[in-house]
Design an enzyme around this catalytic site. Structure first.
Site, mmCIF file in Angstrom:
data_model
loop_
_atom_site.group_PDB
_atom_site.id
_atom_site.type_symbol
_atom_site.label_atom_id
_atom_site.label_comp_id
_atom_site.label_asym_id
_atom_site.label_seq_id
_atom_site.Cartn_x
_atom_site.Cartn_y
_atom_site.Cartn_z
ATOM 1 C CB ILE A 18 1.344 26.300 54.713
ATOM 2 C CG1 ILE A 18 2.010 27.421 53.932
ATOM 3 C CG2 ILE A 18 2.424 25.466 55.427
ATOM 4 C CD1 ILE A 18 2.915 28.323 54.770
ATOM 5 C CE1 TYR A 19 -4.559 22.567 55.634
ATOM 6 C CE2 TYR A 19 -4.358 23.308 53.369
ATOM 7 C CZ TYR A 19 -5.052 23.277 54.567
ATOM 8 O OH TYR A 19 -6.234 23.970 54.693
ATOM 9 N N GLY A 38 6.487 23.308 58.239
ATOM 10 C CA GLY A 38 5.654 24.451 57.891
ATOM 11 C C GLY A 38 6.475 25.735 57.822
ATOM 12 C CG ASN A 68 -5.956 25.451 61.734
ATOM 13 O OD1 ASN A 68 -5.195 25.075 62.618
ATOM 14 N ND2 ASN A 68 -5.745 25.186 60.457
ATOM 15 C CE1 TYR A 128 0.909 31.224 57.592
ATOM 16 C CE2 TYR A 128 -1.077 30.224 58.454
ATOM 17 C CZ TYR A 128 -0.063 30.258 57.525
ATOM 18 O OH TYR A 128 -0.016 29.322 56.525
ATOM 19 C CE LYS A 184 6.687 30.389 65.018
ATOM 20 N NZ LYS A 184 7.185 29.056 64.905
#
Length: 175
Positions: free
Chosen positions: A97-98, A109, A136, A143, A145
């Site tokens: 996911i970018y 996102g 990162n 993720y 969250k």
């Protein structure tokens, strides 16, 4: 964020996948990696040959986040034997996911992530899993969250450097 469409990408979108993939990967990781390692990864990981194979594989799915006809992010999902680590038939991997840096913090996102959840439900997956580089922190927080928990680590090669990815998963409801 208003008017963002999530659309499926196909082989005819190869040039767009290549452009958005290289740009977002570079924006995300350039500051923390050597120019040589980054260039090598961008050339190999986003080559026409590799992307043609990935886009042609029915066990992978690509989606774009589109705002006013501009691709501003993308999602890549894998199932079955296409998954990079876990090969369980009843799991779904979020490989990428970018989002373009200028759209960070604008829920792009999250929209792509919600598409992954829809796909996992459609496939009746037991859980979704992914790997995130340990440095990162933005992605790790995102993720966590969203309910992902750490369960392992693995090595990711970027050029001549070995980096540690934190593997995370989210158990699907009712599974």
């Amino acid at each position: 964020m208003e008017n963002i469409q999530i659309t499926e990408a196909s082989l005819r979108d190869l040039a767009l996948v290549q452009r958005i993939g290289r740009q977002t990967f570079s924006e995300t990781f350039a500051a923390d990696n050597t120019e040589e390692n980054l260039a090598k990864y961008l050339e190999e990981g986003f080559s026409q040959e590799r992307l043609t194979a990935e886009l042609s594989n029915t066990s992978s799915e690509f989606y774009f986040a589109v705002l006013v006809n501009e691709v501003i992010g993308y999602l890549k999902l894998n199932t079955g034997q296409t998954q990079t680590e876990i090969k369980d038939e009843n799991t779904l991997e979020i490989e990428r996911i970018y989002v373009l840096k200028e759209y960070h913090g604008r829920k792009v996102g999250q929209l792509l992530y919600e598409k992954a959840i829809q796909v996992a439900r459609r496939r009746n997956a037991d859980y979704i899993w992914l790997g995130v580089w340990e440095k990162n922190h933005r992605a790790l927080s995102f993720y966590k969250k969203n309910g992902f928990i750490e369960f392992d680590k693995h090595i990711f090669k970027l050029g001549d450097e070995e980096q540690t990815d934190i593997m995370m998963k989210l158990q699907m409801e009712g599974r």
